[in-house]
Design an enzyme around this catalytic site. Structure first.
Site: not given
Lengths: 662, 662
Positions: B29, B409, B471
């Site tokens: 790149h 999270e 869950h």
């Protein structure tokens, strides 16, 4: 009774049904339904186009409870409006085995649950997809047939999750002005006040991505109604920041985290009844209030009837097309197009990467299946998901069939779930397989909801080469095969790619992942087969004349290695078979006889796959030989990597010989 | 040569090293290094506190290349500054097997690579953790010893990924004013111009979460320097939005997606040499420019020497403590504290959920290990990760040891990686196991980087009950066991929980996940054992007098079922064993003899786990009996779910009897 009093009593009906159901279940989240009851009452009684007698009417407004833990809000609303699926008994059975009223709203448990929510932010992402789908279908069928809003109720948690950023920026960019999001701004999360973890000005944040934003008191019915009217008139998606009190009415717990996720308890409930002047028994809704709700439930019947008239007035072809797409049936020409192309491939025997193969296959599919909507998370040229038929969708033109999702894998996958749930569309994505980790929560929900979304995931192993271990899937085959209800495909050549695409499209009750190579692969299917061999999950690709002493199982790019080893072993007089395993899941669904025959009873068993062993013991037993990866990859040209990690024809042949003592 | 000319030539040295290395590798790149060379030159020659002769000096500034695909920018800088690890030969060996110069920066490949980047947004998240760690350590050791900046170079991709929102809101909330993020605002992503996918005003977005923002021309060295000075003086984290041209200098490809991820090609390179007046051979840096860079490399030696003096002046205890924490050694009293507590448990035999057990264990650990920093993603009361020793960290007070991470999270896990990489800290989290899916990319990177981060993940199965399938982890045990280098623990009682915590803390070279129950479990370890039985990964928990006819393997909460079945079988005269399997990974690391002995040679083999079968064939073979889940869970009280899904003592006993024909 003033209008305000009537509103408040109607909202209290929601509050107490939620309180009572949670109390009876000894489990659940009363705080949100109590806090958001005013918003829901205004929305459902004055605005939402929803006919309980025809809850699946294609042009209904969608309501998504992104803060899914507040499920009793939704169940209460559906009961009060007169849903057949949500009786009072169901409410009393909240969170019990076999009830429709699960802890979080589960799609399929009853009409009116538009999507499964609970994992925060997902519902918002789904809603963006639903609003995209509405806009796409409106373009195709006209606003006489498609013209509805998508409403979302999101909590602080939804807005803190990263997925919300991907969802809101996509929606803002695409100017999805029929998407209206209520933020239940109660300032409370489980750990306490939101201000202990966040200092974001949500309105400024949304405005920074092109949203219209409105700030209201979420307990003022007139303000709520005004805000919805403003939002409906906006040329951009709208965030209605509604200041609310969680657990509204609870004398000691309102406005605190205590009311979020636990029953209120008898004393607090009694106090709440006093405070809100609700002197009724548990689960009792006074008849005048129930009547008022039931009358509200009749409100959309007119709109529905008008729509039916317009639909009847449409030409036959349009009607048939609309209904076919919404049923999810594939067009009549699909199977023949697949077969014709398969015949051609058997003649041509092209060598190409399976990502390129997928592009060629998509060129055939997109020609005959107008409801596919493709896209990529900013890897269009790498994923090869764009075909001549799929022009880009832009904010001002939804006639296209290709979405530049941006670098938003999670937002993309959640939106695709919403598009599939909306109906009329088969969404497929593009991404690198490694980034399945970035959208795994949405893939799981597609599986749980049994939605036909198709993820094209390229660059599927160390075969991608130089980008190195951050980009090389190693554990991802196993991790995706682990998700129940997801079909994970790893085709070995263009014919298998075609077959796997066919299976993905025909799989109406679940999502698929197609793992495809960056590197070139030869055609391994030498003859035309009318049947779809990949449908068996695993099949004998190369056989032996005698009983096989060695069976080599492989998938995808490693089939080439397996066939080379097969050739060498055969030339050495060792009877060997090769089993191609494009899908573990479809294999498990076969008869015990078929599975036993494919696995074979004796001989050396070897599996070859450029991933970890987990899962392959099913084929080779725990005493079989696995030729693959045991750790992360590395950065180098891919052929050097296959040598370095010992995933070679020589390794397979040597293992076979060693086991045979030959 | 003016200062500006000198700057430009120094920046061009970076550009051409990147161009030449990508060209030689035929892969990579070039666009980012060419576009960001001016920013990097100013930062590294005038500001960054970095001594190439002591690249791991604890008080160095951190530089994180979040846009990891621009790796040649970093490698070029390190070579030019005089790094021992990044010689010109290494640059010539870019993206080749065994080189330090992998496709993306790989932590551990050489000093100066502060973290592994490539998956977009992760570096930004790590940097937030590094800045938190700096602030924590500064509070503990004073600014004489800890006082450094964390700089980030992020691209459009980093800012579009949802993780960036979690990272920036956490940083803004905590007022991490020593965090300075350059946004390489080149307006280009792989699919084309960013405006085809996004319409976000990034400065407004960051400002909405409390950031200082500055807007500059990213090719103007004075503007860059001014912006850094302003940022350094800010009381908030700073976003420097630097307008750049991707592939700066390339005559036909600059400012387009074409220059992002492919070699420029000979003609374009030749044109770039002309355009930038760089008439040198490939990989040639003229000696005056190399000298200028090497002199810049000496710049921080003074600061380092001054720091060494300050460190020498500190008291002995502080020096020892600082060095111990930075080495990653545990305190001397740790092992004894664990043993003392284990003795107590053997006497008390408490019944409790393993999440509660973990809280009790943490109370012991946090007392003797001051470098643990706990937290939770807004589930403190559910994860039980907070102990009396860990007061909250707040924006104005970093003396605490507990971070309310918010509902983030992914941001949490990425920040924890950064905290561990920074050194001096052992971060542990709290979350629901189901949401491991939300942070999986960061967990994987912790494993790849071999960092000691510890994830406490509670509510680990259908045993959580009413919250239902959204869950309830089902596939998550398998999916986490699949990640190479991650140790996944599922302890069965408080003693195993203690042992697993000990192992997690002692695992200096990798992350751990502790999967813990919501529901109560009895103590199953009846006697005190000085050794850590869980260290073996699997061990015989209940044996038989005779050779076992049945072996039951189980983990976590299902050990109770296994022991009940063992009791019934034993009473029926059927010799049975129970093997507790707290960790697959540690078991695999044992000797072949040990493993063979634990698995046993004959008899019926049964595994019991409230998850899917994948992985268990290692223990029971593909003809063993698995008692567990085969699909998603459901919403109901947990005992009803265990019955419903048939994960019971009766099912185990019945399976054993059926196999034995008894």
């Amino acid at each position: 009774m003033t209008d305000l009093e009537k509103h408040q009593r109607m909202a209290n009906a929601i509050r107490f049904l939620a309180i009572d159901a949670v109390e009876k279940a000894k489990s659940g989240h009363p705080g949100l339904p109590m806090g958001a009851a005013d918003i829901a009452t205004v929305l459902f009684t004055q605005f939402l186009k929803y006919d309980p007698t025809a809850p699946s009417w294609a042009d209904r407004d969608r309501f998504v409870l992104s803060a899914g833990h507040g499920s009793m809000l939704l169940y209460s609303l559906l009961y009060l409006l007169g849903s057949d699926d949500f009786s009072l008994d169901e409410l009393k059975n909240f969170r019990q085995l076999g009830s429709r009223t699960a802890g979080h709203p589960e799609y399929g448990h009853g009409a009116g649950i538009e999507t499964t929510t609970g994992p925060l932010g997902q519902g918002f992402g789904n809603a963006v997809g639903m609003a995209i789908a509405e806009r796409l279908q409106r373009d195709r069928f006209g606003k006489e047939l498609v013209d509805h809003y998508t409403y979302v109720l999101a909590g602080d948690g939804c807005l803190m999750e990263g997925i919300s950023q991907e969802a809101l920026t996509l929606a803002g960019h695409l100017k999805l002005n029929k998407l209206i999001v209520f933020w239940d701004d109660n300032g409370i999360s489980i750990d306490g006040r939101v201000e202990i973890t966040d200092s974001t000005n949500q309105q400024e944040r949304f405005a920074a991505s092109g949203w219209n934003t409105i700030d209201i008191d979420g307990h003022d019915p007139e303000a709520i109604a005004d805000a919805i009217r403003q939002a409906q008139a906006s040329d951009r998606p709208t965030l209605i920041a509604a200041k609310t009190t969680i657990g509204f009415g609870a004398p000691t717990k309102a406005g605190t985290a205590k009311v979020h996720g636990a029953p209120l308890g008898a004393d607090e409930i009694s106090g709440t009844r006093d405070a809100l002047n609700w002197p009724h028994e548990a689960f009792e809704v006074p008849s005048d209030i129930l009547d008022a709700w039931r009358i509200a439930g009749l409100r959309s019947a007119h709109a529905h009837k008008d729509w039916q008239k317009r639909f009847a007035d449409a030409d036959t072809e349009t009607r048939a097309d609309f209904e076919r797409r919404n049923r999810g049936d594939l067009p009549a020409g699909f199977t023949q197009a697949v077969l014709d192309y398969k015949k051609k491939l058997a003649e041509d025997q092209p060598t190409m990467a399976t990502r390129k193969a997928s592009e060629a296959v998509l060129g055939v599919i997109n020609e005959v299946v107008p409801e596919t909507i493709g896209g990529s998370a900013d890897l269009t040229g790498s994923n090869n998901t764009k075909t001549p038929q799929t022009l880009p969708v832009t904010p001002d033109d939804f006639s296209g069939r290709y979405i530049h999702y941006g670098i938003r894998e999670h937002g993309m996958a959640a939106a695709m779930n919403g598009m599939a749930l909306h109906g009329g569309i088969i969404p497929y994505s593009g991404g690198f397989l490694i980034f399945s980790d970035y959208c795994r929560p949405s893939i799981r929900l597609a599986a749980l909801m049994k939605q036909r979304v198709i993820h094209v995931m390229t660059h599927d192993s160390i075969g991608l080469g130089e980008d190195g271990p951050t980009h090389q899937p190693v554990e991802h085959f196993a991790a995706l095969r682990a998700i129940p209800g997801l079909t994970f495909f790893r085709p070995a050549d263009i014919t298998e790619t075609l077959e796997c695409w066919q299976l993905s499209l025909e799989s109406r009750d679940g999502p698929s992942v197609l793992a495809l190579t960056r590197q070139n692969l030869p055609s391994v299917r030498k003859t035309f087969e009318e049947g779809n061999l990949c449908a068996k999950g695993a099949y004998v690709l190369a056989d032996s004349d005698d009983e096989a002493a060695v069976t080599i199982f492989a998938s995808g790019s490693e089939i080439e290695i397996a066939l080379d080893a097969h050739k060498e072993l055969t030339e050495d007089g060792i009877a060997a078979r090769v089993v191609s395993v494009p899908s573990f899941e479809l294999f498990e669904a076969q008869s015990e006889d078929y599975k036993a025959a494919v696995i074979g009873s004796g001989g050396v068993k070897i599996a070859v796959e450029a991933g970890i062993r987990m899962g392959w013991d099913r084929f080779i037993g725990n005493d079989g030989v696995f030729v693959g990866m045991s750790g992360f990859g590395a950065s180098a040209p891919y052929k050097a990597l296959y040598e370095h990690f010992g995933i070679t024809k020589d390794a397979v042949v040597a293992a076979a010989r060693e086991r045979l003592g030959a």
